[in-house]
Design an enzyme around this catalytic site. Structure first.
Site, PDB file in Angstrom:
ATOM      1  N   CYS A  66      -4.911  12.476  13.327  1.00 43.23           N
ATOM      2  CA  CYS A  66      -5.665  11.238  13.154  1.00 43.23           C
ATOM      3  C   CYS A  66      -5.520  10.407  14.416  1.00 43.23           C
ATOM      4  O   CYS A  66      -4.896  10.843  15.387  1.00 43.23           O
ATOM      5  CB  CYS A  66      -5.221  10.480  11.914  1.00 43.23           C
ATOM      6  SG  CYS A  66      -3.694   9.613  12.126  1.00 43.23           S
ATOM      7  N   ARG A 122      -4.800  10.506   4.685  1.00 45.83           N
ATOM      8  CA  ARG A 122      -3.767  11.527   4.816  1.00 45.83           C
ATOM      9  C   ARG A 122      -2.771  11.515   3.672  1.00 45.83           C
ATOM     10  O   ARG A 122      -2.198  12.547   3.318  1.00 45.83           O
ATOM     11  CB  ARG A 122      -2.980  11.310   6.103  1.00 45.83           C
ATOM     12  CG  ARG A 122      -3.775  11.282   7.354  1.00 45.83           C
ATOM     13  CD  ARG A 122      -2.845  11.012   8.492  1.00 45.83           C
ATOM     14  NE  ARG A 122      -1.658  11.849   8.347  1.00 45.83           N
ATOM     15  CZ  ARG A 122      -1.586  13.098   8.726  1.00 45.83           C
ATOM     16  NH1 ARG A 122      -2.592  13.664   9.319  1.00 45.83           N
ATOM     17  NH2 ARG A 122      -0.478  13.796   8.525  1.00 45.83           N
ATOM     18  N   ARG A 162       0.429  14.290  13.605  1.00 40.85           N
ATOM     19  CA  ARG A 162       0.913  14.120  12.234  1.00 40.85           C
ATOM     20  C   ARG A 162       0.892  15.404  11.403  1.00 40.85           C
ATOM     21  O   ARG A 162       0.198  15.491  10.384  1.00 40.85           O
ATOM     22  CB  ARG A 162       0.129  12.993  11.536  1.00 40.85           C
ATOM     23  CG  ARG A 162       0.236  11.688  12.289  1.00 40.85           C
ATOM     24  CD  ARG A 162      -0.486  10.572  11.605  1.00 40.85           C
ATOM     25  NE  ARG A 162       0.259  10.035  10.482  1.00 40.85           N
ATOM     26  CZ  ARG A 162      -0.201   9.078   9.682  1.00 40.85           C
ATOM     27  NH1 ARG A 162      -1.386   8.575   9.877  1.00 40.85           N
ATOM     28  NH2 ARG A 162       0.535   8.624   8.697  1.00 40.85           N
ATOM     29  N   PRO A 163       1.690  16.394  11.812  1.00 38.76           N
ATOM     30  CA  PRO A 163       1.740  17.631  11.030  1.00 38.76           C
ATOM     31  C   PRO A 163       2.462  17.416   9.693  1.00 38.76           C
ATOM     32  O   PRO A 163       3.117  16.387   9.500  1.00 38.76           O
ATOM     33  CB  PRO A 163       2.560  18.570  11.920  1.00 38.76           C
ATOM     34  CG  PRO A 163       3.409  17.657  12.741  1.00 38.76           C
ATOM     35  CD  PRO A 163       2.619  16.397  12.945  1.00 38.76           C
ATOM     36  N   ILE A 164       2.347  18.398   8.778  1.00 40.48           N
ATOM     37  CA  ILE A 164       3.094  18.297   7.512  1.00 40.48           C
ATOM     38  C   ILE A 164       4.057  19.490   7.374  1.00 40.48           C
ATOM     39  O   ILE A 164       4.413  19.891   6.273  1.00 40.48           O
ATOM     40  CB  ILE A 164       2.164  18.182   6.283  1.00 40.48           C
ATOM     41  CG1 ILE A 164       1.200  19.377   6.214  1.00 40.48           C
ATOM     42  CG2 ILE A 164       1.404  16.880   6.267  1.00 40.48           C
ATOM     43  CD1 ILE A 164       0.595  19.560   4.806  1.00 40.48           C
ATOM     44  N   LYS A 216       0.833  -1.208   0.000  1.00 31.48           N
ATOM     45  CA  LYS A 216       0.000   0.000   0.000  1.00 31.48           C
ATOM     46  C   LYS A 216       0.868   1.258   0.000  1.00 31.48           C
ATOM     47  O   LYS A 216       0.668   2.158  -0.803  1.00 31.48           O
ATOM     48  CB  LYS A 216      -0.892  -0.010   1.251  1.00 31.48           C
ATOM     49  CG  LYS A 216      -1.519   1.323   1.568  1.00 31.48           C
ATOM     50  CD  LYS A 216      -2.438   1.255   2.770  1.00 31.48           C
ATOM     51  CE  LYS A 216      -1.791   1.475   4.112  1.00 31.48           C
ATOM     52  NZ  LYS A 216      -1.452   2.859   4.453  1.00 31.48           N
ATOM     53  N   ASN A 217       1.832   1.308   0.938  1.00 34.38           N
ATOM     54  CA  ASN A 217       2.576   2.554   1.119  1.00 34.38           C
ATOM     55  C   ASN A 217       3.624   2.803   0.038  1.00 34.38           C
ATOM     56  O   ASN A 217       4.221   3.879  -0.015  1.00 34.38           O
ATOM     57  CB  ASN A 217       3.210   2.606   2.517  1.00 34.38           C
ATOM     58  CG  ASN A 217       2.136   2.782   3.586  1.00 34.38           C
ATOM     59  OD1 ASN A 217       0.981   3.095   3.276  1.00 34.38           O
ATOM     60  ND2 ASN A 217       2.512   2.557   4.841  1.00 34.38           N
ATOM     61  N   ARG A 235      -8.756  -0.727   4.290  1.00 34.28           N
ATOM     62  CA  ARG A 235      -7.892   0.337   3.774  1.00 34.28           C
ATOM     63  C   ARG A 235      -6.518  -0.212   3.422  1.00 34.28           C
ATOM     64  O   ARG A 235      -5.858   0.310   2.531  1.00 34.28           O
ATOM     65  CB  ARG A 235      -7.715   1.428   4.835  1.00 34.28           C
ATOM     66  CG  ARG A 235      -8.923   2.289   5.040  1.00 34.28           C
ATOM     67  CD  ARG A 235      -8.589   3.450   5.935  1.00 34.28           C
ATOM     68  NE  ARG A 235      -7.341   4.064   5.472  1.00 34.28           N
ATOM     69  CZ  ARG A 235      -6.519   4.770   6.227  1.00 34.28           C
ATOM     70  NH1 ARG A 235      -6.794   4.983   7.490  1.00 34.28           N
ATOM     71  NH2 ARG A 235      -5.416   5.284   5.728  1.00 34.28           N
ATOM     72  N   ASP A 285       4.448   0.341  12.221  1.00 36.42           N
ATOM     73  CA  ASP A 285       3.267  -0.320  11.649  1.00 36.42           C
ATOM     74  C   ASP A 285       3.155  -1.789  12.059  1.00 36.42           C
ATOM     75  O   ASP A 285       2.187  -2.460  11.685  1.00 36.42           O
ATOM     76  CB  ASP A 285       3.292  -0.212  10.108  1.00 36.42           C
ATOM     77  CG  ASP A 285       3.028   1.198   9.627  1.00 36.42           C
ATOM     78  OD1 ASP A 285       2.536   2.018  10.426  1.00 36.42           O
ATOM     79  OD2 ASP A 285       3.318   1.489   8.451  1.00 36.42           O
TER      80      ASP A 285
HETATM   81  N1  EPU Z   1       6.280  14.492  11.244  1.00 32.85           N
HETATM   82  C1  EPU Z   1       6.366  15.827  11.585  1.00 32.85           C
HETATM   83  N2  EPU Z   1       6.277  16.750  10.575  1.00 32.85           N
HETATM   84  C2  EPU Z   1       6.110  16.406   9.270  1.00 32.85           C
HETATM   85  C3  EPU Z   1       6.039  15.048   8.947  1.00 32.85           C
HETATM   86  C4  EPU Z   1       6.120  14.110   9.948  1.00 32.85           C
HETATM   87  O1  EPU Z   1       6.511  16.178  12.755  1.00 32.85           O
HETATM   88  O2  EPU Z   1       6.053  17.313   8.416  1.00 32.85           O
HETATM   89  C5  EPU Z   1       6.370  13.466  12.303  1.00 32.85           C
HETATM   90  C6  EPU Z   1       5.092  12.638  12.446  1.00 32.85           C
HETATM   91  O3  EPU Z   1       4.112  13.297  13.221  1.00 32.85           O
HETATM   92  C7  EPU Z   1       5.616  11.373  13.073  1.00 32.85           C
HETATM   93  C8  EPU Z   1       7.011  11.222  12.422  1.00 32.85           C
HETATM   94  O4  EPU Z   1       7.335  12.509  11.915  1.00 32.85           O
HETATM   95  O5  EPU Z   1       5.752  11.521  14.438  1.00 32.85           O
HETATM   96  C9  EPU Z   1       7.108  10.221  11.292  1.00 32.85           C
HETATM   97  O6  EPU Z   1       6.009  10.373  10.417  1.00 32.85           O
HETATM   98  P1  EPU Z   1       6.078  10.147   8.852  1.00 32.85           P
HETATM   99  O7  EPU Z   1       5.919  11.467   8.183  1.00 32.85           O
HETATM  100  O8  EPU Z   1       7.278   9.334   8.503  1.00 32.85           O
HETATM  101  O9  EPU Z   1       4.764   9.307   8.605  1.00 32.85           O
HETATM  102  P2  EPU Z   1       3.871   9.360   7.302  1.00 32.85           P
HETATM  103  O10 EPU Z   1       4.731   9.639   6.138  1.00 32.85           O
HETATM  104  O11 EPU Z   1       2.700  10.254   7.547  1.00 32.85           O
HETATM  105  C10 EPU Z   1       4.106   6.846   6.655  1.00 32.85           C
HETATM  106  C11 EPU Z   1       3.171   5.692   6.422  1.00 32.85           C
HETATM  107  C12 EPU Z   1       2.583   5.250   7.760  1.00 32.85           C
HETATM  108  C13 EPU Z   1       3.740   4.829   8.673  1.00 32.85           C
HETATM  109  C14 EPU Z   1       4.727   6.007   8.824  1.00 32.85           C
HETATM  110  C15 EPU Z   1       5.959   5.653   9.635  1.00 32.85           C
HETATM  111  C16 EPU Z   1       2.374   6.108   4.178  1.00 32.85           C
HETATM  112  C17 EPU Z   1       1.257   6.472   3.293  1.00 32.85           C
HETATM  113  N3  EPU Z   1       2.128   6.105   5.507  1.00 32.85           N
HETATM  114  O12 EPU Z   1       3.319   7.891   7.236  1.00 32.85           O
HETATM  115  O13 EPU Z   1       1.752   4.113   7.499  1.00 32.85           O
HETATM  116  O14 EPU Z   1       3.245   4.485   9.940  1.00 32.85           O
HETATM  117  O15 EPU Z   1       5.163   6.451   7.522  1.00 32.85           O
HETATM  118  O16 EPU Z   1       6.614   4.569   9.088  1.00 32.85           O
HETATM  119  O17 EPU Z   1       3.462   5.791   3.717  1.00 32.85           O
HETATM  120  C18 EPU Z   1      -0.011   2.599   7.867  1.00 32.85           C
HETATM  121  O18 EPU Z   1       0.256   2.083   6.764  1.00 32.85           O
HETATM  122  O19 EPU Z   1      -0.808   2.079   8.685  1.00 32.85           O
HETATM  123  C19 EPU Z   1       0.626   3.867   8.246  1.00 32.85           C
HETATM  124  C20 EPU Z   1       0.165   4.643   9.202  1.00 32.85           C
END
Ligand code: EPU
Length: 417
Positions: free
Chosen positions: A116, A92, A121-123, A22-23, A396, A304
């Protein structure tokens, strides 16, 4: 909404084929926005999240055709630059369109995803990077508005290695003017898979899989035909299921290299694990040993897989400590597992699990994907019939989950509520 009823007490045996990840599929399907022409993707899992991203890509003007596990996308007609709230709030990962839209159309308006069930999970890191590449960024009415005539290469440092952040900026950088360095980048296999696809499309990316990725911008890309890598989290979930039920399960079409952290910990619990090419055999031990786990960015133990591993520790001999360092609120499954008789105490980001002899079936529900998977696993070893509600979350991210478990001898059925 459907529920899944799981009859506990069966030993899982046999073979299971692992689906595409998926990811990895989500960002790769999105990368089609970067070019005109027909991209072909094989081994795409049939999941709700894939439907959600397809809906968003169609909304933006891409033409999409799906046939079984093959998806064809032509974004030649890309005309829309807005990803609306309704499409983003459901998933997201929709935020991944931000980088490609700015790179291709010079502008994007994307709904902010919000928090969520597993954390805030900020961006902010996606936005900081885009801004360093010369995009003007504004936040208004719950949307990010980004624009740039042509993005420029930049030297970007991620405070935290973020998976979708790295992917978003990598996609923005491929068509930028000059060289972009992504430092402290995420090293997940899904990031490498995206870089490989972009390179096949004519991009110039080096270092994916390391913490510094170099992207030399090119003026245009062309379509590609690729296959999605296997889902390491689906594989890990079936590996835990085998260990948990003292089973003997063979996983086909998986990638053992992506699962080293999980294999290492499972071996310490006593499971016998053998790998051979794309195959992993997992034999569960009669006595499950307690093992401590700390989740970390790849190649550390994946967040995960934390909920699934916790179920295994719930019926292990002795005490174990599970620390969640990636997300701040990823213990939602604990209260449901406790209702099934698990002995778990949470303090901050740590959970102490005291193994019990038996779990007992109960109606349960979770509000995220992996937590829901952990409840199915708990149901496999609980005494009685466990009803897992809100199966929507499982759909999902797990392709045909109950069919795959049934093939292995589990007794499970899906019922409409
Ligand atoms: N973070 C920030 N700022 C940002 C981005 C991230 O503070 O701008 C923080 C997050 O809040 C978190 C950490 O950085 O504490 C890591 O988050 P990351 O951004 O790596 O997570 P993601 O990209 O939103 C992906 C997977 C998730 C998986 C995480 C960690 C996808 C679509 N989603 O999420 O998958 O848990 O990486 O490996 O690739 C799932 O499949 O169930 C799932 C949640």
């Amino acid at each position: 909404m459907d529920k899944i009823i799981v009859e506990g007490g069966r030993t899982l045996k046999g073979e299971v084929k692992i689906s595409g990840a998926k990811n990895a599929a989500l960002p790769i399907l999105v990368s089609s926005l970067l070019t005109e022409g027909r991209n072909i993707y094989h081994n795409v899992p049939k999941l709700q999240d894939i439907e959600s991203i397809s809906r968003l890509l169609s909304h933006l003007g891409a033409k999409i055709e799906s046939n079984d596990n093959t998806v064809e996308i032509d974004a030649g007609g890309l005309h829309e630059h807005e990803a609306p709230y309704d499409l983003v709030r459901k998933m997201r990962a929709s935020v991944l369109v931000l980088g490609p839209l700015v790179a291709r159309l010079g502008k994007a308006r994307v709904s902010l995803p919000g928090g969520c069930a597993i954390g805030a999970r900020p961006i902010n890191l996606h936005l900081k990077g885009l801004s360093q590449m010369g995009a003007s960024i504004e936040l208004a009415h719950g949307y990010v508005e980004a624009s740039a005539d042509r993005l420029k290469g930049a030297d970007i440092y991620f405070d935290i290695p973020t998976v979708t952040g790295t992917e978003n900026l990598m996609m923005a950088a491929v068509l930028a003017e000059g060289v972009t360095l992504l430092r402290n980048a995420a090293r997940e296999p899904e990031v490498i898979a995206l870089a490989d696809v972009l390179n096949q499309m004519g991009a110039d990316i080096e270092g994916a899989g390391n913490s510094v990725i170099t992207v030399r911008g090119v003026s245009s890309l062309h379509p590609a035909e690729v296959s999605i890598i296997p889902d390491r989290i689906e594989a890990g979930t079936f590996m835990v299921a085998s260990a948990l039920t003292r089973g003997d399960v063979t996983l086909l079409d998986c990638e053992p290299e992506h699962l080293r952290g999980v294999i290492h910990k499972l071996k310490l619990t006593g499971a016998d694990i053998r790998t051979n090419g794309k195959v992993i055999c997992v034999k569960g031990a009669d006595r499950i040993e307690s093992v401590d786990v700390k989740t970390l960015p790849y190649p550390g133990f994946p967040t995960d897989m934390q909920a699934q591993f916790m179920v295994l520790m719930s019926v292990a001999k002795g005490l174990s400590l599970i620390s969640e360092t990636v997300f701040e609120n990823r213990f939602i499954h604990v209260s449901e597992l406790r209702r099934m008789g698990a002995d778990i105490t949470v303090s901050g980001n740590a959970a102490v699990i005291k193994g019990v002899d038996k779990l007992s079936a109960a109606p349960v529900m979770a509000t995220d994907l992996r937590a829901s998977a952990s409840l199915i696993l708990a149901g496999l070893v609980a005494q009685g019939q466990t009803e897992v509600h809100r199966v929507y979350h499982l759909d999902r991210g797990y392709e045909a989950i109950e069919k795959k478990f049934e093939q292995l001898g589990a007794v499970m059925k899906r019922v409409s509520e």
